[in-house]
Design an enzyme around this catalytic site. Structure first.
Site, PDB file in Angstrom:
ATOM      1  CE  LYS A   1      -4.067  -2.014   2.244  1.00  0.00           C
ATOM      2  NZ  LYS A   1      -5.030  -1.853   3.361  1.00  0.00           N
TER       3      LYS A   1
ATOM      4  NE  ARG B   1      -2.899  -6.487   6.511  1.00  0.00           N
ATOM      5  CZ  ARG B   1      -3.988  -7.125   6.131  1.00  0.00           C
ATOM      6  NH1 ARG B   1      -4.523  -8.059   6.912  1.00  0.00           N
ATOM      7  NH2 ARG B   1      -4.569  -6.835   4.978  1.00  0.00           N
TER       8      ARG B   1
ATOM      9  CG  ASN C   1      -3.687  -2.669   6.615  1.00  0.00           C
ATOM     10  OD1 ASN C   1      -3.496  -2.098   5.541  1.00  0.00           O
ATOM     11  ND2 ASN C   1      -4.679  -3.516   6.818  1.00  0.00           N
TER      12      ASN C   1
ATOM     13  CG  HIS D   1      -5.497  -5.827  -0.386  1.00  0.00           C
ATOM     14  ND1 HIS D   1      -6.713  -5.822   0.263  1.00  0.00           N
ATOM     15  CD2 HIS D   1      -5.677  -6.544  -1.540  1.00  0.00           C
ATOM     16  CE1 HIS D   1      -7.595  -6.494  -0.473  1.00  0.00           C
ATOM     17  NE2 HIS D   1      -6.996  -6.941  -1.567  1.00  0.00           N
TER      18      HIS D   1
END
Length: 263
Positions: free
Chosen positions: A105, A205, A215, A218
């Protein structure tokens, strides 16, 4: 050099224009990842070589590809083959692979953790079929997270995923690790980084996430979700939905990837 086994890429350039510098650095990085003996890169000035006369006077990137197959490799070991489908030429990488989607992310990318995470993914036994850096659009993310549209944090999640570049990975695993979706979710850890640090401190994470929705990574929830997400974010890739013989105890309707567009 053109007789070297593997793939040789020649960047044909004009003396008054110069070589394509961004691509030079890209191929240097790829060569390090693929292996120095498998990928070769060269620069050639069109005005200095008679065989490149037809490329002179053009201010546009030109790349020539020369592939020499190692006769010691079997056909099953080939990564790239050329074929035809409905009359059109295609490049096909990998016949059928059980796969899932992973996203590094924007928060992890912004913190410079991409390479570390990729290294940990590979150390965990995953094979990365595709690694693409991309900044997602709002329309993509609203459709991507449509199952969470009623949640209070939906808008914040969509905004975060569009806030900067992400790395989109297609993962598979070697023989003996068929359930790649579950394996990847285990490596990621609980969705909330605070919970992950308590329950699975070695998870990605726990190590790279801060707080929701930041976090770090994904992963698809299940095989059906993996199929949907991959089709949404990689529309040029084709997926085989035909039933194939599967190992005992494994569903035969897992996402199996056929890459038919390398652009």
């Amino acid at each position: 050099m053109l007789s070297s086994k593997g793939l040789t890429v020649v960047d044909v350039y004009q003396g008054w224009c110069g070589p394509c510098k961004p691509v030079v650095s890209l191929f240097q990085k790829m060569r390090t990842e693929v292996g120095l003996d498998l990928l070769h890169f060269a620069l050639a000035e069109a005005d200095r070589l008679d065989v490149l006369e037809k490329y002179r006077g053009k201010c546009e990137p030109t790349f020539l590809f020369y592939a020499i197959k190692d006769e010691a490799l079997s056909d099953e070991d080939e990564c790239v083959s050329h074929g035809k489908n409905n009359g059109e030429d295609e490049d096909m990488v990998s016949s059928e692979r059980i796969c899932t989607l992973a996203i590094i992310k924007p928060d992890a990318v912004a913190h410079g953790k991409t390479d570390e995470i990729i290294m940990k993914i590979q150390e965990a036994g995953f094979e990365i079929l595709t690694n693409e850096e991309r900044t997602m659009t709002e329309a993509e993310m609203r459709l991507f997270y449509q199952h969470r549209a009623g949640e209070e944090a939906f808008e914040k999640l969509v905004h975060h995923m569009c806030s900067g570049p992400s790395h989109l990975l297609i993962l598979t695993r070697t023989e003996g690790f068929e359930d790649v979706v579950t394996s990847w979710r285990t490596i990621m850890g609980p969705c909330d980084p605070n919970v992950a640090r308590r329950e699975q401190p070695e998870s990605l994470r726990a190590q790279y996430g801060t707080e929701m929705p930041f976090n770090a990574v994904h992963g698809s929830r299940d095989r059906e979700d993996a199929d949907r997400e991959l089709a949404l974010l990689f529309p040029s890739l084709k997926f085989s939905d035909k039933d194939t013989e599967a190992p005992q105890g494994e569903s035969s309707t897992q996402p199996r990837l056929k890459i038919t567009d390398l652009d």
